[in-house]
Write an enzyme that holds these catalytic residues in place. Structure first.
Site, PDB file in Angstrom:
ATOM      1  N   ASP A 158       0.853  -1.188   0.000  1.00  0.00           N
ATOM      2  CA  ASP A 158       0.000   0.000   0.000  1.00  0.00           C
ATOM      3  C   ASP A 158       0.889   1.238   0.000  1.00  0.00           C
ATOM      4  O   ASP A 158       2.096   1.150  -0.143  1.00  0.00           O
ATOM      5  CB  ASP A 158      -0.962  -0.005   1.194  1.00  0.00           C
ATOM      6  CG  ASP A 158      -0.231  -0.125   2.525  1.00  0.00           C
ATOM      7  OD1 ASP A 158       0.988   0.168   2.567  1.00  0.00           O
ATOM      8  OD2 ASP A 158      -0.858  -0.522   3.526  1.00  0.00           O
ATOM      9  N   CYS A 161       3.961   1.435   2.823  1.00  0.00           N
ATOM     10  CA  CYS A 161       4.876   0.308   3.028  1.00  0.00           C
ATOM     11  C   CYS A 161       6.172   0.740   3.713  1.00  0.00           C
ATOM     12  O   CYS A 161       6.742  -0.030   4.499  1.00  0.00           O
ATOM     13  CB  CYS A 161       5.159  -0.405   1.715  1.00  0.00           C
ATOM     14  SG  CYS A 161       5.939   0.624   0.440  1.00  0.00           S
ATOM     15  N   HIS A 267       8.644  -0.367  -3.847  1.00  0.00           N
ATOM     16  CA  HIS A 267       8.088  -0.954  -2.627  1.00  0.00           C
ATOM     17  C   HIS A 267       9.196  -1.232  -1.616  1.00  0.00           C
ATOM     18  O   HIS A 267      10.301  -1.634  -1.975  1.00  0.00           O
ATOM     19  CB  HIS A 267       7.362  -2.257  -2.965  1.00  0.00           C
ATOM     20  CG  HIS A 267       6.778  -2.961  -1.776  1.00  0.00           C
ATOM     21  ND1 HIS A 267       5.648  -2.510  -1.122  1.00  0.00           N
ATOM     22  CD2 HIS A 267       7.175  -4.073  -1.115  1.00  0.00           C
ATOM     23  CE1 HIS A 267       5.367  -3.329  -0.127  1.00  0.00           C
ATOM     24  NE2 HIS A 267       6.281  -4.282  -0.097  1.00  0.00           N
ATOM     25  N   HIS A 341      -7.045   9.592 -13.434  1.00  0.00           N
ATOM     26  CA  HIS A 341      -6.986   8.146 -13.197  1.00  0.00           C
ATOM     27  C   HIS A 341      -5.807   7.824 -12.277  1.00  0.00           C
ATOM     28  O   HIS A 341      -4.714   8.348 -12.462  1.00  0.00           O
ATOM     29  CB  HIS A 341      -6.834   7.390 -14.517  1.00  0.00           C
ATOM     30  CG  HIS A 341      -8.001   7.573 -15.442  1.00  0.00           C
ATOM     31  ND1 HIS A 341      -7.994   7.136 -16.754  1.00  0.00           N
ATOM     32  CD2 HIS A 341      -9.220   8.151 -15.248  1.00  0.00           C
ATOM     33  CE1 HIS A 341      -9.161   7.434 -17.323  1.00  0.00           C
ATOM     34  NE2 HIS A 341      -9.908   8.061 -16.424  1.00  0.00           N
TER      35      HIS A 341
END
EC number: 3.4.19.12
Length: 347
Positions: A158, A161, A267, A341
Site C-alpha cells: 500500500d 509500506c 516498494h 486516473h
C-alpha cells in the site's frame, strides 16, 4: 456522581498510570501524585502535554485550577522530565526554550520504541521500557557472520509500506498503526526547518509538502527515511536491489544500531534475521557487526541478478480505468494529472 478518569505518565524512571482522578482534581494535586510516582522534586518538574507536546504551566498560580481547565483530559499522556537544579553560584535559568521542549518530546516519544536498544549498545539496560525490542544475538559464526539468515518480511503493498516496514524493524509488528504518527513527525520536522527543506529539495513548497505527506496515499522515500532515522536515533540502511547498493541513512550521526529495509524501486519491505524457529526475529543490529551488512549486500546482488526489482523509468503499466499502456513513472504521473486516473497495473 463525579466521573473519574486517569492519565499516563511517561518519564525516565518508567511509565505509570494515575487512576484516582476526577474532573475536580486540581493541578496541584496532580503535581503531588507525579512527584510520588517519579521521585522528581516538585520544583524540578517539567511536564509536556498534548500533541505535539507543549509545556504545562506548573506555577503556583495554576495549582488550584481543575485538570480539564488546564487542558488535561482522561487518557492523556504526560511526558515528565526532571529539570537540572541550578548550581548555587549560578543565576537561575529563565526556563526551557521551545527547542528544548521539542527535543525532549522527540527523545521521550522515541524512547518507547528505540531507547532500550540504544542503551544496550552503549550502557546499562533501562528499567523503564514497556517491552524489549528484538535484537540480534551476540554469537558470531565463521568470518564474523551472525548465526542466522537475513530474510525479507513481506508487508502490504500500500502507500504506507515504508512506514509499515520501519515499524516492523523497531518493534516486530506488521501493522499500519504507526504510519499516521510517522507522517506527522515528518511534517513537524520539515515545517520547523524551511531553509533545509525548501522548494528545491521537496519539489513543492514547504507547506504543500507538509500537507501532502500527512495524506494516507502519499509515498515515502529518501527524505522521510532520513528524518525518521534521526528521530529514532538509529541508522536505517536501505538495500536498493535495482542498483545493488546500500544507502545508509544516519551514517554520519554515528548511531550504534542499524536496521535494514529492502527497496525494489517502488516498494519497501523490512529485513530480519531468523536465528532459530523458536526465537523472535532479530531486526536491529550493532553497526560494528559487519556480518549482517555483508549478508544484506549479498541479498542485493542476488536480487539484482534475478531482476527482482521494478525500474520506474522503464516499466510498462496499464491504466486499469481506460486500458491505455504507459511506459515509466513519468508517463503514469502525467496521465494521472490529465485524466484523474490513479489505478495502474504493471504489465
Amino acid at each position: 456522581m463525579t466521573g473519574s478518569f486517569s492519565v499516563k505518565l511517561k518519564s525516565k524512571k518508567g511509565q505509570f498510570i494515575v487512576n484516582d482522578l476526577n474532573e475536580h482534581t486540581t493541578l496541584g494535586e496532580l503535581k503531588t501524585k507525579i512527584v510520588q510516582a517519579t521521585d522528581i522534586e516538585a520544583t524540578q518538574l517539567h511536564v509536556l502535554v498534548g500533541y505535539p507536546p507543549k509545556p504545562l504551566d506548573l506555577s503556583q498560580q495554576q495549582e488550584q485550577r481543575a485538570l480539564k481547565a488546564v487542558g488535561i483530559n482522561s487518557g492523556e499522556t504526560l511526558i515528565v522530565e526532571e529539570k537540572a537544579a541550578p548550581a548555587p553560584a549560578a543565576p537561575v535559568p529563565g526556563g526551557t526554550t521551545v527547542e528544548d521542549d521539542e527535543a525532549l518530546a522527540r527523545r521521550l516519544q522515541a524512547e518507547e520504541e528505540a531507547q532500550l536498544l540504544q542503551e544496550t549498545a552503549g550502557g546499562p539496560v533501562a528499567q523503564a521500557a514497556d517491552y524489549q525490542l528484538p535484537v540480534a544475538p551476540t554469537e558470531s559464526g565463521p568470518n564474523g557472520d551472525f548465526n542466522g539468515i537475513l530474510l525479507k518480511k513481506v508487508v502490504p503493498a500500500d502507500n504506507s509500506c515504508l512506514f509499515t516496514s520501519i515499524r516492523f524493524v523497531l518493534n516486530g509488528k506488521v501493522d499500519n498503526e504507526g504510519s499516521e504518527m510517522m507522517r506527522h513527525i515528518i511534517a513537524q520536522e520539515v515545517a520547523a526547518d524551511p531553509q533545509s527543506y525548501n522548494d528545491a529539495v521537496l519539489g513543492k513548497s514547504n507547506a504543500e509538502y507538509c500537507a501532502w505527506i500527512q495524506k494516507a496515499d502519499s509515498w515515502g522515500g529518501a527524505i522521510e527515511v532520513s528524518i525518521l532515522s534521526n528521530y529514532y536515533g538509529i541508522e536505517i540502511d536501505v538495500v536498493d536491489i535495482q542498483n545493488a547498493i546500500i544507502n545508509r541513512f544516519g551514517e554520519d550521526k554515528n548511531f550504534g544500531l542499524r536496521v535494514f529495509l529492502l527497496f525494489d524501486g517502488i516498494h519497501y519491505d523490512p529485513l530480519y534475521m531468523e536465528t532459530s524457529p523458536s526465537a523472535a526475529p532479530a531486526t536491529i543490529f550493532p553497526v560494528e557487526e559487519l556480518g549482517v551488512y555483508q549478508q544484506a549486500e549479498q541479498l542485493a546482488n542476488e536480487a539484482q541478478s534475478s531482476r527482482q526489482y521494478t525500474n520506474v523509468d522503464k516499466f510498462t503499466l496499464r491504466c486499469m480505468q481506460c486500458d491505455v499502456r504507459l511506459v515509466g513513472q513519468v508517463q503514469a504521473q502525467e496521465h494521472a494529472k490529465q485524466t484523474g486516473h490513479k489505478n495502474f497495473g504493471e504489465i
